[in-house]
Structure formats: structure tokens, C-alpha cells
Design a protein around this motif. Structure first.
Motif, mmCIF file in Angstrom:
data_model
loop_
_atom_site.group_PDB
_atom_site.id
_atom_site.type_symbol
_atom_site.label_atom_id
_atom_site.label_comp_id
_atom_site.label_asym_id
_atom_site.label_seq_id
_atom_site.Cartn_x
_atom_site.Cartn_y
_atom_site.Cartn_z
ATOM 1 N N MET A 2 0.834 -1.203 0.000
ATOM 2 C CA MET A 2 0.000 0.000 0.000
ATOM 3 C C MET A 2 0.868 1.253 0.000
ATOM 4 N N LYS A 3 0.510 2.213 -0.833
ATOM 5 C CA LYS A 3 1.188 3.495 -0.864
ATOM 6 C C LYS A 3 0.168 4.611 -0.613
ATOM 7 N N VAL A 4 0.648 5.709 -0.072
ATOM 8 C CA VAL A 4 -0.206 6.865 0.190
ATOM 9 C C VAL A 4 0.273 8.020 -0.684
ATOM 10 N N TYR A 5 -0.667 8.654 -1.355
ATOM 11 C CA TYR A 5 -0.367 9.777 -2.239
ATOM 12 C C TYR A 5 -1.156 10.999 -1.794
ATOM 13 N N GLU A 6 -0.567 12.171 -1.952
ATOM 14 C CA GLU A 6 -1.317 13.412 -1.761
ATOM 15 C C GLU A 6 -1.281 14.197 -3.066
ATOM 16 N N MET A 7 -2.461 14.484 -3.590
ATOM 17 C CA MET A 7 -2.604 15.221 -4.841
ATOM 18 C C MET A 7 -3.154 16.597 -4.484
ATOM 19 N N ILE A 8 -2.373 17.623 -4.701
ATOM 20 C CA ILE A 8 -2.763 18.934 -4.189
ATOM 21 C C ILE A 8 -2.760 20.000 -5.274
ATOM 22 N N PHE A 9 -3.866 20.741 -5.343
ATOM 23 C CA PHE A 9 -3.948 21.935 -6.186
ATOM 24 C C PHE A 9 -3.964 23.118 -5.238
ATOM 25 N N SER A 10 -2.830 23.796 -5.106
ATOM 26 C CA SER A 10 -2.711 24.869 -4.127
ATOM 27 C C SER A 10 -1.868 26.007 -4.690
ATOM 28 N N PRO A 11 -2.474 26.868 -5.491
ATOM 29 C CA PRO A 11 -1.711 27.947 -6.123
ATOM 30 C C PRO A 11 -1.024 28.905 -5.155
ATOM 31 N N THR A 12 -1.674 29.241 -4.030
ATOM 32 C CA THR A 12 -1.095 30.226 -3.119
ATOM 33 C C THR A 12 -0.676 29.643 -1.767
ATOM 34 N N GLY A 13 -0.836 28.342 -1.584
ATOM 35 C CA GLY A 13 -0.318 27.684 -0.391
ATOM 36 C C GLY A 13 -1.309 27.380 0.712
ATOM 37 N N GLY A 14 -2.500 27.958 0.690
ATOM 38 C CA GLY A 14 -3.464 27.708 1.751
ATOM 39 C C GLY A 14 -3.943 26.269 1.798
ATOM 40 N N THR A 15 -4.264 25.727 0.641
ATOM 41 C CA THR A 15 -4.717 24.332 0.579
ATOM 42 C C THR A 15 -3.591 23.388 0.969
ATOM 43 N N LYS A 16 -2.385 23.690 0.515
ATOM 44 C CA LYS A 16 -1.231 22.844 0.856
ATOM 45 C C LYS A 16 -0.963 22.857 2.350
ATOM 46 N N LYS A 17 -1.119 24.012 2.981
ATOM 47 C CA LYS A 17 -0.893 24.102 4.420
ATOM 48 C C LYS A 17 -1.898 23.254 5.181
ATOM 49 N N ALA A 18 -3.178 23.386 4.830
ATOM 50 C CA ALA A 18 -4.209 22.594 5.500
ATOM 51 C C ALA A 18 -4.001 21.104 5.252
ATOM 52 N N ALA A 19 -3.678 20.764 4.014
ATOM 53 C CA ALA A 19 -3.433 19.355 3.681
ATOM 54 C C ALA A 19 -2.220 18.817 4.428
ATOM 55 N N GLY A 20 -1.184 19.652 4.590
ATOM 56 C CA GLY A 20 0.006 19.223 5.307
ATOM 57 C C GLY A 20 -0.277 18.911 6.763
ATOM 58 N N LEU A 21 -1.093 19.741 7.405
ATOM 59 C CA LEU A 21 -1.463 19.487 8.799
ATOM 60 C C LEU A 21 -2.223 18.170 8.921
ATOM 61 N N PHE A 22 -3.106 17.925 7.966
ATOM 62 C CA PHE A 22 -3.864 16.671 7.944
ATOM 63 C C PHE A 22 -2.937 15.486 7.692
ATOM 64 N N MET A 23 -2.085 15.605 6.667
ATOM 65 C CA MET A 23 -1.252 14.480 6.250
ATOM 66 C C MET A 23 -0.201 14.101 7.281
ATOM 67 N N ASP A 24 0.322 15.061 8.024
ATOM 68 C CA ASP A 24 1.346 14.749 9.019
ATOM 69 C C ASP A 24 0.837 13.792 10.082
ATOM 70 N N SER A 25 -0.476 13.809 10.340
ATOM 71 C CA SER A 25 -1.066 12.858 11.284
ATOM 72 C C SER A 25 -1.595 11.615 10.574
ATOM 73 N N PHE A 26 -1.966 11.782 9.315
ATOM 74 C CA PHE A 26 -2.538 10.658 8.571
ATOM 75 C C PHE A 26 -1.456 9.680 8.133
ATOM 76 N N CYS A 27 -0.386 10.200 7.539
ATOM 77 C CA CYS A 27 0.711 9.346 7.073
ATOM 78 C C CYS A 27 1.890 10.231 6.680
ATOM 79 N N ARG A 28 3.001 10.111 7.383
ATOM 80 C CA ARG A 28 4.154 10.964 7.087
ATOM 81 C C ARG A 28 4.886 10.532 5.818
ATOM 82 N N GLU A 29 4.825 9.263 5.484
ATOM 83 C CA GLU A 29 5.493 8.768 4.282
ATOM 84 C C GLU A 29 4.484 8.718 3.138
#
Length: 256
Positions: free
Chosen positions: A1-28
């Protein structure tokens, strides 16, 4: 099993929120940048055991058309999908539902979804500083809840999300960034524009028909030489002031 994050974040807000989520969901995890217009998205193919987190901003209650096009090129092959929609403290309306439909059409199986608030990409006074510490705690809690449910390994029922079909109409935003006299034609904005709306041979120009008003060019310009009309911006602030007032909530949706 692999985990992928697909992000559309032109100015960084979506990436920041996704990063906070992903750091607890799966760091790798493997990162896929949906703003990269030069990537071959049709080359991405996943397995049923994979988990894909798709994160997009809400543009007028819809998924950005460019993100829709790029996600649809992928081959989900039954991979489980976690949906993350980020909005600027107004409403996300049909965005989660549309993102779920897009992922299903590409062969993914949506199992959970999150709506998160981040600072507005154009009118920064709305949801200023978000996601903040309280948001971080909440997003981490959402991630742990989804991960725990997935680890149980049970087949999940269909995910039910708020929104309507047909989706609300979106006619774009009239505010298109322009370059001023501080522009030195370095071309950074042109190379990083998700829509290819800035000619690389003449980065002071903007192809208004292609521009999606994502504001990336403003965010990445090292000389702060690009901006939108101050008059139009002020009018938009007044128009949305009531709708964007108060503190909107993050929300979790699960099929489990």
C-alpha cells in the motif's frame, strides 16, 4: 500500500491545510502537484490498496476546472480516496460533491472527506491566519479518525456529501492580476502559472481568457510587481463581508 497526496494549491493555503492533515494521517507519502501544467497526469495509475488524498480549494463553490481535468486523466483502479476541500470562510457549496464525482469518474473510491478553512487567497482579511492552532488540532483529529477506520479494513458504504446536482454555475472571477512598473520580466510568474495564462516571452501580459484568478503570480513574484485592481478588490470585500464573517467550521464526513 502506498499513500499519495494530490494537491492543487496555487497560493499555499490548501497545501498548508493538507500538510497538517497528512502529518497525522501518514508521514510517508508521495506528492503530486496538480498545479504543474507540464506534468503528464495520464501516467499516474494506482492500485486498489493505495490511498490517495485529493486536496483542492473551493472556487465559487466548485472544484477548479484545471484540477478537474488533471484528476480525470488519472487511473484510480479502485484506490481509496480521501477528499479535502479548503475554502476561505464563505461556503464550499458543491465542491466536495463535485470532487467526489470527479474521483469516482477516474476510478477512485471515495471513503472520507474533510472541509477545512484557510485564509482567503484574494481577500486576506477573511479567515486571516487560518489554519491556526485550533484548526491544526481538529485536522489532526480528523486524520486519526479516518486512518483508524481504514485500518479496520472493512468495506465502507457509499460516502454521502453535502451539495447539489447540477452543480452551481461558476463564471470565474473578474479580478485578473496585472504587472506594474516594478516587473523586471524574470518570468517566475509565467513558469509557475497553473493555467499558462502568462506568456513566458512577455511576462508583463496576462491572457485574461485563460487566467483563473488563482493569484499564484502575485504570491510568487519576488518584487511584488503583480496585483489586482484595488477598486474591484474593495468592492468584492464589501460584497462578501457578511457572508465571510464569523468563524466557519472544519467538517469531517466518513462512509464508515
Amino acid at each position: 500500500m502506498k499513500v499519495y497526496e494530490m494537491i492543487f494549491s496555487p497560493t499555499g493555503g490548501t497545501k498548508k491545510a493538507a500538510g497538517l492533515f497528512m502529518d497525522s494521517f501518514c508521514r510517508e507519502r508521495t506528492y503530486i502537484d496538480l498545479t504543474n501544467r507540464k506534468a503528464d497526469f495520464s501516467s499516474f495509475s494506482f492500485d486498489r490498496e493505495d490511498i490517495c488524498v485529493a486536496a483542492v480549494p473551493s472556487y465559487g463553490g466548485r472544484v477548479p476546472e484545471i484540477a478537474v481535468s488533471r484528476l480525470k486523466q488519472m487511473k484510480g483502479n479502485g484506490a481509496r480516496a480521501v477528499l479535502l476541500v479548503v475554502y476561505g470562510n464563505r461556503e464550499y457549496e458543491d465542491t466536495l460533491l463535485e470532487l467526489s464525482d470527479v474521483m469516482e469518474a477516474a476510478g477512485f473510491s471515495p471513503v472520507a472527506a474533510v472541509a477545512a478553512v484557510a485564509e482567503h487567497s484574494i481577500m486576506h482579511q477573511f479567515a486571516a491566519g487560518r489554519p491556526d492552532e485550533d484548526d491544526e488540532k481538529e485536522l489532526k483529529g480528523f486524520a486519526e479518525a479516518i486512518r483508524n477506520s481504514l485500518e479496520q479494513g472493512e468495506d465502507s458504504p457509499k460516502l454521502h456529501l453535502p451539495g447539489n446536482r447540477p452543480y452551481k454555475e461558476y463564471h470565474g472571477i473578474p479580478m485578473k492580476p496585472k504587472a506594474d512598473k516594478e516587473c523586471v520580466r524574470c518570468g517566475i510568474c509565467a513558469s509557475m502559472c497553473p493555467a499558462g495564462a502568462i506568456p513566458e516571452d512577455d511576462p508583463m501580459e496576462t491572457k485574461k481568457g485563460q487566467c483563473i484568478s488563482c493569484m499564484r503570480c502575485i504570491a510568487v513574484c519576488p518584487r511584488k510587481a503583480r496585483s489586482v485592481s484595488k477598486v474591484m478588490l474593495a468592492a468584492s470585500v464589501q460584497k462578501l463581508k457578511k457572508a465571510c464573517s464569523g468563524r466557519k467550521k472544519n467538517q469531517l464526513f466518513q462512509a464508515f
